[in-house]
Design a protein around this motif. Structure first.
Motif, short mmCIF file in Angstrom:
data_model
loop_
_atom_site.label_atom_id
_atom_site.label_comp_id
_atom_site.label_asym_id
_atom_site.label_seq_id
_atom_site.Cartn_x
_atom_site.Cartn_y
_atom_site.Cartn_z
N PHE A 187 -7.27 -4.08 0.42
CA PHE A 187 -7.04 -5.53 0.53
C PHE A 187 -7.65 -5.95 1.85
O PHE A 187 -7.49 -5.28 2.86
CB PHE A 187 -5.54 -5.84 0.53
N ALA A 211 4.09 -1.75 -13.35
CA ALA A 211 3.93 -1.18 -12.00
C ALA A 211 5.29 -0.72 -11.49
O ALA A 211 6.34 -1.19 -11.93
CB ALA A 211 3.35 -2.21 -11.06
N SER A 216 -7.00 1.18 -3.29
CA SER A 216 -7.31 -0.25 -3.16
C SER A 216 -7.55 -0.58 -1.71
O SER A 216 -7.02 0.08 -0.81
CB SER A 216 -6.12 -1.11 -3.62
N GLY A 272 6.83 -10.52 -6.83
CA GLY A 272 5.43 -10.89 -7.05
C GLY A 272 5.03 -12.08 -6.21
O GLY A 272 4.15 -12.86 -6.59
N LEU A 273 5.66 -12.23 -5.04
CA LEU A 273 5.35 -13.39 -4.19
C LEU A 273 4.60 -12.98 -2.92
O LEU A 273 3.94 -13.81 -2.29
CB LEU A 273 6.65 -14.09 -3.77
N GLY A 274 4.67 -11.68 -2.59
CA GLY A 274 4.12 -11.22 -1.31
C GLY A 274 2.65 -11.59 -1.12
O GLY A 274 2.28 -12.15 -0.08
N ARG A 302 3.97 1.49 -0.95
CA ARG A 302 4.73 1.54 -2.19
C ARG A 302 3.89 2.11 -3.33
O ARG A 302 4.40 2.80 -4.21
CB ARG A 302 5.22 0.14 -2.54
N ILE A 318 -5.78 -0.81 -8.85
CA ILE A 318 -5.42 -1.92 -9.74
C ILE A 318 -6.56 -2.12 -10.75
O ILE A 318 -7.74 -2.17 -10.37
CB ILE A 318 -5.23 -3.22 -8.93
N ALA A 353 0.83 -1.20 0.00
CA ALA A 353 0.00 0.00 0.00
C ALA A 353 0.87 1.25 0.00
O ALA A 353 0.64 2.18 -0.78
CB ALA A 353 -0.93 -0.01 1.20
P1 ADP Z 1 5.48 -7.73 -4.89
O1 ADP Z 1 6.13 -8.48 -3.74
O2 ADP Z 1 6.23 -7.73 -6.12
O3 ADP Z 1 4.88 -6.47 -4.48
P2 ADP Z 1 2.93 -8.76 -4.58
O4 ADP Z 1 2.42 -10.15 -4.75
O5 ADP Z 1 2.91 -8.21 -3.20
O6 ADP Z 1 4.31 -8.69 -5.23
O7 ADP Z 1 2.07 -7.84 -5.51
C1 ADP Z 1 1.79 -8.18 -6.83
C2 ADP Z 1 1.46 -6.97 -7.64
O8 ADP Z 1 0.29 -6.38 -7.13
C3 ADP Z 1 2.46 -5.88 -7.52
O9 ADP Z 1 3.37 -5.96 -8.59
C4 ADP Z 1 1.69 -4.59 -7.60
O10 ADP Z 1 1.71 -4.09 -8.94
C5 ADP Z 1 0.34 -4.98 -7.28
N1 ADP Z 1 -0.11 -4.41 -5.98
C6 ADP Z 1 -0.05 -4.98 -4.77
N2 ADP Z 1 -0.58 -4.18 -3.83
C7 ADP Z 1 -0.99 -3.05 -4.45
C8 ADP Z 1 -1.59 -1.80 -4.01
N3 ADP Z 1 -1.91 -1.58 -2.74
N4 ADP Z 1 -1.83 -0.86 -4.95
C9 ADP Z 1 -1.57 -1.10 -6.24
N5 ADP Z 1 -0.99 -2.22 -6.71
C10 ADP Z 1 -0.69 -3.20 -5.83
#
Ligand code: ADP
Length: 617
Positions: free
Chosen positions: A599, A564, A597, A570-572, A516, A546, A514
């Motif tokens: 979550f 982005a 967004s 992209g594992l978080g 970032r 998103i 968030a």
């Molecule tokens: P990373 O560890 O690369 O951030 P994530 O699985 O956490 O991978 O996230 C995957 C993708 O989701 C990210 O590349 C990002 O573009 C998008 N994303 C995640 N959270 C947000 C958010 N709060 N706002 C916008 N895009 C998001």
């Protein structure tokens, strides 16, 4: 002939009967009237004449007595006054001879009268009283008696005739009465019978038609009304037949189309290689395709169709069915791990359930289709990929550790002095090594989570502490980016039951993302609140958001939104979702590009006595 004419004709017999009765009545009444008149004309006139003649005769006799008494002049005057009218009445009688024997009696009377008259004249001419006296008693009186006797004969004759005729008239009028009553009854009965039979004949087609209508109403579309003729009912029957014909054609064609549509829809679901089960709104099985019959050994025959299906498959199918019939929209699986195993002759098969609602005309859910997609091969690939990733990550760990150590030692100058330029390169290499280490750790974490090799330490933890711990590592970064961090916790939700460390990891990941993806001046809020039997956590930002096409895939491993800004591998989100699911919770997001967004994830709110959620699936 039109119906109106037919009905008019049906009235003709009654009218004829009325006419006949009328004619008979007029005729007989006329006859009776005539008979009465005849009596008057024939007899009463004679009786009247006789009575008058008798009157006059007696007056003449009185006149003669006057003369005998010496009143000659008065006697002659009286005689003159009565002579003439008597003769007139006599003439009347002569002209009114009607009864048998009356003619002779009249001749007798005329003769008697002629004798009386000549005797009277002779008597009137006698001069002396003595002679007159004797002439009266010796000649005139006997002539008077004779004439009167003749008169009496005629009188009696006519009176008898009157009595007889009156009797006859009475008899006749009685006969006429009987005749009239008979004629009326006969005419009425005959007329009514004829009229009703004609009316019945005219209206018989109506009953034929009404029977046909009734049969049509009962569903017999082949029925027709057979009515001959050209009248209105025949026309109506023809129109009715045309209508029945059209209905029958329509029924045939719509039934045919319906059957064809059903056959083609059955053929199309039969052509699918994956099992399909169609449920009605009550939850009963309405239809299955061939694959379902073969793979699931499911058949529509027999009582409960789902009864023969293996319990684990049944459980999955029932879950999807209740999701869809409960009005929660289509059911989409979260991943291959939802696939259910089915034993088959050629080896085990993995089936992934999907459900879609069947909508009725009013827009409500009237059924559900459950499709079990055969993902055996895909699942093998997935397993292979996971294994590969896990193996690679594992194999990377040891060399990576020594690499990090070596770079660290070099950078610190332990292995001898280095130039500034070399130091810069080594710092950059060390940073990349750190990132690589992070990814390898994440991958190992993920593969451990996915294979179920992680035991959760579920215990009551302070909600506030978790939220605070999730925010803390990001305060500096947030401050640098000019993003405000906030937290909101519902009162009365001091504790949740979870693996504190992992829950913190999930929240921390979400907050990191968030922050970032939120630009200067934005805000990130972390919330926890009660939602029925669950606790709901939310991380809301006012960032870039998103796009919908990426929202579906964002929880996939290695998936990153194309273009982005910087981030991890992209594992978080995959790790976060695995942890939430391991707790028995669900995870999702709602996002609007340009707005922000949110979550969210839920955790079951297990009471203290209840067992912690297990990690086995
Ligand atoms: P990373 O560890 O690369 O951030 P994530 O699985 O956490 O991978 O996230 C995957 C993708 O989701 C990210 O590349 C990002 O573009 C998008 N994303 C995640 N959270 C947000 C958010 N709060 N706002 C916008 N895009 C998001």
């Amino acid at each position: 002939m039109s119906l109106r004419d037919k009905l008019l004709w049906a009235q003709v017999p009654l009218a004829l009967a009325l006419l006949v009765v009328g004619v008979v009545a007029v005729g007989t009444l006329g006859r009776v009237g005539h008979a009465g008149q005849d009596i008057l004309a024939d007899n009463y006139r004679s009786v009247l004449a006789m009575q008058r003649i008798i009157e006059h005769l007696e007056r003449l006799d009185s006149a003669a007595l006057f003369i005998v008494a010496g009143e000659r002049r008065r006697g002659l005057e009286l005689a003159d006054a009565h002579l003439q009218p008597l003769e007139v009445e006599l003439k009347v009688q002569e002209d009114n001879v009607t009864e048998p024997g009356e003619s002779e009696a009249t001749v007798q009377l005329v003769r008697a009268w002629a004798r009386y008259r000549s005797t009277y004249e002779a008597f009137a001419a006698v001069e002396t009283p003595a002679a007159r006296h004797s002439a009266y008693f010796n000649e005139l009186a006997p002539a008077f008696r004779d004439a009167k006797a003749a008169l009496q004969v005629i009188l009696a004759l006519n009176q008898d005739a009157m009595v007889r005729k009156s009797d006859a008239l009475q008899r006749q009028s009685r006969r006429v009465n009987t005749l009239m009553v008979t004629a009326v009854v006969v005419a009425l009965v005959g007329g009514l019978l004829a009229s009703s039979s004609l009316t019945q004949r005219a209206l018989r087609p109506v009953s034929v038609l009404s029977q046909a209508v009734r049969r049509l109403g009962q569903g017999d579309l082949a029925t027709r009304a057979v009515v001959q003729g050209e009248d209105e009912i025949a026309q109506l029957a023809r129109d009715f037949n045309a209508m029945a014909e059209a209905l029958q054609r329509y029924r045939r064609s719509s039934l045919g189309e319906l059957l064809q549509a059903q056959a083609s829809s059955q053929a199309s679901i039969d052509s699918l290689p994956d099992p399909v089960v169609v449920f009605g709104v009550e939850g009963g099985v309405l239809n299955v395709n061939r694959a379902a019959e073969e793979v699931l050994r499911l058949s529509l025959e027999g009582g409960s169709a789902l009864g023969q299906v293996a319990p684990e498959v049944r459980e999955v199918v029932e879950r999807v069915r209740s999701h869809v019939l409960g009005g929660r929209g289509p059911y989409l699986p979260r991943g291959y791990e939802e696939a259910v195993r089915v034993e088959a002759a050629e080896g085990d098969r993995w089936l992934l359930p999907r459900g879609s609602p069947v909508y009725g005309e009013g827009g409500g859910v009237v059924g559900a289709t459950v499709l079990l997609q055969d993902v055996t091969r895909l699942r093998r690939f997935d397993e292979l990929k996971n294994d590969l990733v896990a193996t690679v990550a594992h194999e990377f760990r040891t060399p990576l550790t020594s690499l990090r150590m070596a770079i660290h030692l070099c950078a610190e100058g332990v292995a001898g002095p280095i130039t500034e330029k070399q130091a810069d390169l080594l710092y950059a290499a060390r940073e990349d090594c750190e990132r690589l280490q992070g990814i390898v750790d994440d991958l190992l974490d993920l593969s451990r989570l996915q294979s179920g090799r992680v035991e959760l330490e579920v215990r009551p933890v302070s909600t506030e502490a978790v939220l605070e711990a999730a925010l803390a590592p990001h305060r500096v970064a947030a401050e640098e980016r000019g993003v405000r961090l906030a937290m909101a916790q519902e009162p009365g939700l001091e504790r949740v039951e979870a693996d504190a460390e992992r829950l913190q990891l999930v929240l921390s990941n979400l907050v990191a993302n968030a922050v970032r993806h939120t630009s200067h001046g934005g805000e990130v809020v972390v919330r926890a609140r009660q939602e029925g039997e669950r606790v709901r956590f939310e991380v809301e930002d006012t960032g870039e958001g998103i796009a919908p096409e990426h929202q579906q895939r964002i929880f996939e491993k290695f998936y990153r939104v194309p273009g982005a800004s910087t981030g991890g591998a992209g594992l978080g989100l995959s790790i976060a979702q695995e942890i939430v699911q391991a707790h028995g919770g669900e995870m999702g997001l709602s996002s609007q590009p340009g707005v922000g967004s949110t979550f969210w994830f839920t955790l079951p709110r297990t009471g203290g006595a209840e067992s912690a959620p297990t990690f086995e699936r």
